[in-house]
Scaffold this active site. Structure first.
Site, PDB file in Angstrom:
ATOM      1  N   THR A 350       0.857  -1.178   0.000  1.00  0.00           N
ATOM      2  CA  THR A 350       0.000   0.000   0.000  1.00  0.00           C
ATOM      3  C   THR A 350       0.894   1.229   0.000  1.00  0.00           C
ATOM      4  O   THR A 350       2.112   1.127   0.022  1.00  0.00           O
ATOM      5  CB  THR A 350      -0.885  -0.029   1.278  1.00  0.00           C
ATOM      6  OG1 THR A 350      -1.588  -1.267   1.333  1.00  0.00           O
ATOM      7  CG2 THR A 350      -1.913   1.079   1.316  1.00  0.00           C
ATOM      8  N   ASP A 392      -8.803 -10.895  -1.041  1.00  0.00           N
ATOM      9  CA  ASP A 392      -9.016 -10.727   0.392  1.00  0.00           C
ATOM     10  C   ASP A 392     -10.359 -11.264   0.885  1.00  0.00           C
ATOM     11  O   ASP A 392     -10.691 -11.136   2.062  1.00  0.00           O
ATOM     12  CB  ASP A 392      -8.879  -9.252   0.767  1.00  0.00           C
ATOM     13  CG  ASP A 392      -7.433  -8.791   0.724  1.00  0.00           C
ATOM     14  OD1 ASP A 392      -6.551  -9.648   0.585  1.00  0.00           O
ATOM     15  OD2 ASP A 392      -7.188  -7.579   0.814  1.00  0.00           O
ATOM     16  N   SER A 412     -10.214  -4.974   5.323  1.00  0.00           N
ATOM     17  CA  SER A 412      -8.952  -4.270   5.107  1.00  0.00           C
ATOM     18  C   SER A 412      -8.244  -3.974   6.424  1.00  0.00           C
ATOM     19  O   SER A 412      -8.870  -3.921   7.485  1.00  0.00           O
ATOM     20  CB  SER A 412      -9.226  -2.958   4.365  1.00  0.00           C
ATOM     21  OG  SER A 412      -8.100  -2.122   4.344  1.00  0.00           O
ATOM     22  N   SER A 413      -6.932  -3.764   6.343  1.00  0.00           N
ATOM     23  CA  SER A 413      -6.148  -3.346   7.511  1.00  0.00           C
ATOM     24  C   SER A 413      -5.835  -1.852   7.499  1.00  0.00           C
ATOM     25  O   SER A 413      -5.194  -1.344   8.431  1.00  0.00           O
ATOM     26  CB  SER A 413      -4.831  -4.125   7.561  1.00  0.00           C
ATOM     27  OG  SER A 413      -5.046  -5.494   7.764  1.00  0.00           O
ATOM     28  N   GLY A 433       1.294  -1.956   4.443  1.00  0.00           N
ATOM     29  CA  GLY A 433       1.848  -3.174   5.001  1.00  0.00           C
ATOM     30  C   GLY A 433       0.869  -4.220   5.486  1.00  0.00           C
ATOM     31  O   GLY A 433       1.189  -4.965   6.414  1.00  0.00           O
TER      32      GLY A 433
END
Length: 545
Positions: A350, A392, A412-413, A433
Site C-alpha cells: 500500500t 481478500d 482491510s487493515s 503493510g
C-alpha cells in the site's frame, strides 16, 4: 516505457521542523510527507498555488500513481481520514467493490483480471475536490504534476528499485500489457528514468473530463472491453453504477488524555485502537516495554481473527463494546490462544501520505492496489495496473461473513489516523503493510504520545505479531524477552525477509509511516527511512526583494 541511465541523486529527507507562524519573511503554508520525493514535490506545487491540504492530497495521490506503481494507482482503492479546521475528523470510505458477476462458490484460484475489484481511487479524489477543495486550484492543475511525471519521467529510487528486483519477474511472466512497467523486457534498476506515455494520456483525459470519464466515458469503455477480452468480471454497468464514497463517523478512543481517531470498517482502525487501549492498560511505567507492546498486539490481532466485526456496515454497538476500557481489561484477564484462521491472509502492500495546512486542515490518506504490482495486468491503452482486492475475500465458504460474493467490500487493515489534543490536531499518520499497518500505527501513536518525538517514534525498530509469531525488526531485541514470557504465550520468534532493507535494522516489511506531528508549537514532518519518501516544509516568501 522509455529509459535513460543517470546517477541517482535524490536523497530521502527524514524530517523537517515546520513552524506554523511567520518566520522572518516566510509564511507557513503546510507540510507534506509521502512515499516518493516526486509526489511530495507535487504537493508542494499545489500549496504554492494557494491550494489547501485537500487539494494537495489529490495531487500527491495522482503523482504516487505514477511514481510508485507497485503500491497504488488509478486501478486501486483509497481510504481517507480528514479533519477540517481542527474539527472532529470525517472518515471517507473509499472501498472498492466486487463486480456484480462475481461467483458465490469458487476456489481461491483467481489470476490477473479476475483478481480486481471495481476501482474507487479516481472517484474518491474527485469527491474530495468537489466537496472539500479550496476552490483556488482547478482539477486540471491538480493533475498537471502527475501528467508531467508520466510524460517526462521520474528517477527510480533505491527502495522502489528493490521492489522491482524482488517482484519484477512476476511482471515479466505476465502477458497482459505490463510492458510499460519494464524496459525492453528488462527489470528497471535504481537510477533509471521511467516514462509512462500510456498513463500520461489517461491522466490527460481525466484532467479534461474528470472522474466521469473513468466510470461513464471512454476510459470506462476501455476498462470494460479489456476485462471482457481477458476473462475479468468488471463490466461497464459495474463502472456506471459505482457509488460515491460514503462519509462515516470515525472510530475513537482516549489515550493518555488525547483523542485518537481511525478508520471504521471495512478498515482496520478498530484493531489499531484496541491495541492502544491494551497498551495503556498494560503500561506500568512512563515508557512502554517490548513485552507490553507484544502482549497488546498479540491480543488485538487475535481478537480480530477470532472475533472479527462481521457486519461491515452495522457495527456501532459491537465496536462501542470492543473499544471500551472495560473490554480491554476483560481481554487481559481472559487471555486466549491464537486463532488458527487468519482473516486477512494475503501479504499486501500500500502507500500512505499525510498533509496539514495553515488553516488547521489535516488529511491522512491510505491508497493501494493491494499486492505488489497489483493483478500484474493492465489495459494496453490506459497504462495502470488493476488491483487484487478479490484475493481478500474468503473462498469455498459461502456462509462466511467475508465470503466472496457480488457487490461486497473486502476486509482491510488500512488505518489512516489522526490524534487531537484539546480539540486540535497534533498528529497525522498511517502506513502500508497489510496487517503490519495495525502494528506500526498503534506503536508509533502510543510512543509519540508517550515521548512527543515523532522522529524517534518512526525511526526506532518495530515489532509485529501475527498469531503466536513475533517479528522483531531489531534482532537484538529478542534477547531481552524472558523465557517465562515466551512460554506464557507460546510465542515463536521469526525474522522476515531482508530483501527490501535500505539500511541496517530498518526493514520495509514493518511499514512505511509518513507522519506529521505538532511538537513544542512546531509541526514536524517525517518520511519513513524504510522507503524512498520525503517530507517538505512549504513556505511562501513575503520578501519584496
Amino acid at each position: 516505457m522509455v529509459v535513460s541511465r543517470i546517477k541517482y541523486s535524490i536523497i530521502p529527507i527524514l524530517f523537517h521542523v515546520i513552524t506554523s507562524c511567520n518566520n522572518h519573511n516566510n509564511t507557513f503554508l503546510g507540510a507534506v510527507t509521502s512515499a516518493t520525493p516526486e509526489a511530495s514535490t507535487a504537493g508542494e506545487e499545489i500549496f504554492l498555488k494557494d491550494g489547501n491540504a485537500i487539494d494537495v492530497a489529490i495531487a500527491i495521490s495522482f503523482a504516487l500513481a505514477v511514481t510508485e506503481p507497485a503500491m497504488s494507482g488509478l486501478g486501486g482503492g483509497t481510504q481517507v481520514l480528514l479533519s477540517l479546521k481542527n474539527q472532529q475528523p470525517i472518515a471517507i470510505n473509499g472501498t472498492t467493490l466486487s463486480p456484480y458477476k462475481t461467483p458465490i462458490s469458487i476456489k481461491d484460484t483467481l489470476t490477473y483480471h479476475r483478481r480486481s475489484t471495481i476501482p474507487s481511487t479516481v472517484k474518491v479524489l474527485d469527491y474530495l475536490w468537489k466537496n472539500y477543495g479550496s476552490g483556488n486550484v482547478s482539477w486540471e492543475d491538480l493533475l498537471k504534476p502527475s501528467i508531467e511525471l508520466a510524460e517526462n519521467g521520474f528517477v527510480l529510487g533505491e527502495y522502489r528499485a528493490k521492489v522491482y528486483h524482488e517482484y519484477g519477474e512476476k511482471l515479466k511472466s505476465s502477458q497482459f500489457s505490463v510492458s510499460s512497467f519494464l524496459i525492453d523486457n528488462r527489470i528497471p534498476q535504481k537510477g533509471d528514468t521511467i516514462k509512462q506515455p500510456e498513463l500520461a494520456k489517461t491522466l490527460k483525459r481525466l484532467a479534461e473530463f474528470r472522474a466521469e470519464d473513468f466510470y461513464n466515458g471512454e476510459i470506462a469503455k476501455k476498462i470494460a472491453l479489456d476485462m471482457q477480452e481477458h476473462g475479468g468480471w468488471i463490466t461497464i454497468d459495474d463502472l456506471n453504477n459505482f457509488p460515491a464514497p460514503k462519509e462515516l463517523k470515525p472510530l475513537s478512543v482516549e489515550h493518555r488524555g488525547m483523542m485518537v481517531y481511525s478508520q471504521p470498517p471495512p478498515c482496520g482502525g478498530w484493531i489499531t485502537l484496541l491495541a492502544l487501549n491494551l497498551m495503556e492498560k498494560l503500561n506500568k511505567d512512563a515508557v512502554l516495554t517490548n513485552e507490553e507492546v507484544i502482549k497488546a498486539l498479540y491480543i488485538a490481532h487475535n481478537e480480530r481473527n477470532k472475533k472479527p466485526v462481521n457486519n461491515l456496515t452495522t457495527y456501532d454497538s459491537i465496536l462501542k463494546n470492543k473499544l471500551s476500557k472495560s473490554y480491554s481489561k476483560k481481554l487481559l484477564l481472559n487471555e486466549q490462544s491464537p486463532s488458527e484462521t487468519i482473516v486477512n491472509k494475503k501479504i499486501g502492500e500500500t502507500t500512505h501520505f499525510s498533509v496539514v495546512d495553515s488553516e488547521g486542515n489535516s488529511i491522512a490518506v491510505t491508497s493501494s492496489i493491494n499486492a505488489y504490482f497489483g493483478a500484474l495486468a493492465a489495459s494496453k491503452d490506459l497504462g495502470f495496473l488493476y488491483n487484487t482486492y478479490m484475493d481478500d475475500f474468503i473462498f469455498e465458504d459461502p456462509d462466511h461473513p467475508f465470503a466472496i460474493r457480488p457487490n461486497a467490500m473486502a476486509y482491510s487493515s488500512m488505518s489512516p489516523s489522526i490524534v487531537q489534543e484539546n480539540g486540535k490536531t497534533v498528529l497525522v499518520l498511517g502506513s502500508p503493510g497489510s496487517s503490519r499497518i495495525i502494528s506500526a500505527v498503534s506503536q508509533i501513536t502510543a510512543k509519540w504520545i508517550e515521548g512527543r518525538d515523532i522522529q524517534h517514534a518512526v525511526t526506532q525498530p518495530r515489532i509485529h505479531v501475527s498469531n503466536n509469531t513475533v517479528y522483531h525488526e531489531n534482532k537484538e531485541d529478542t534477547l531481552s524477552l524472558s523465557k517465562e514470557f515466551l512460554t506464557e504465550f507460546d510465542l515463536l520468534l521469526k525474522t522476515p525477509s531482508e530483501s527490501l532493507m535500505l539500511q541496517e535494522k530498518l526493514n520495509a516489511y514493518y511499514g512505511g509511516v509518513h507522519a506529521i506531528a505538532k511538537e513544542n508549537g512546531n509541526w514536524i514532518g517525517i518520511a519513513d527511512p524504510r522507503r524512498d519518501g520525503k517530507s517538505i516544509i512549504v513556505k511562501k516568501s513575503n520578501s519584496n526583494e
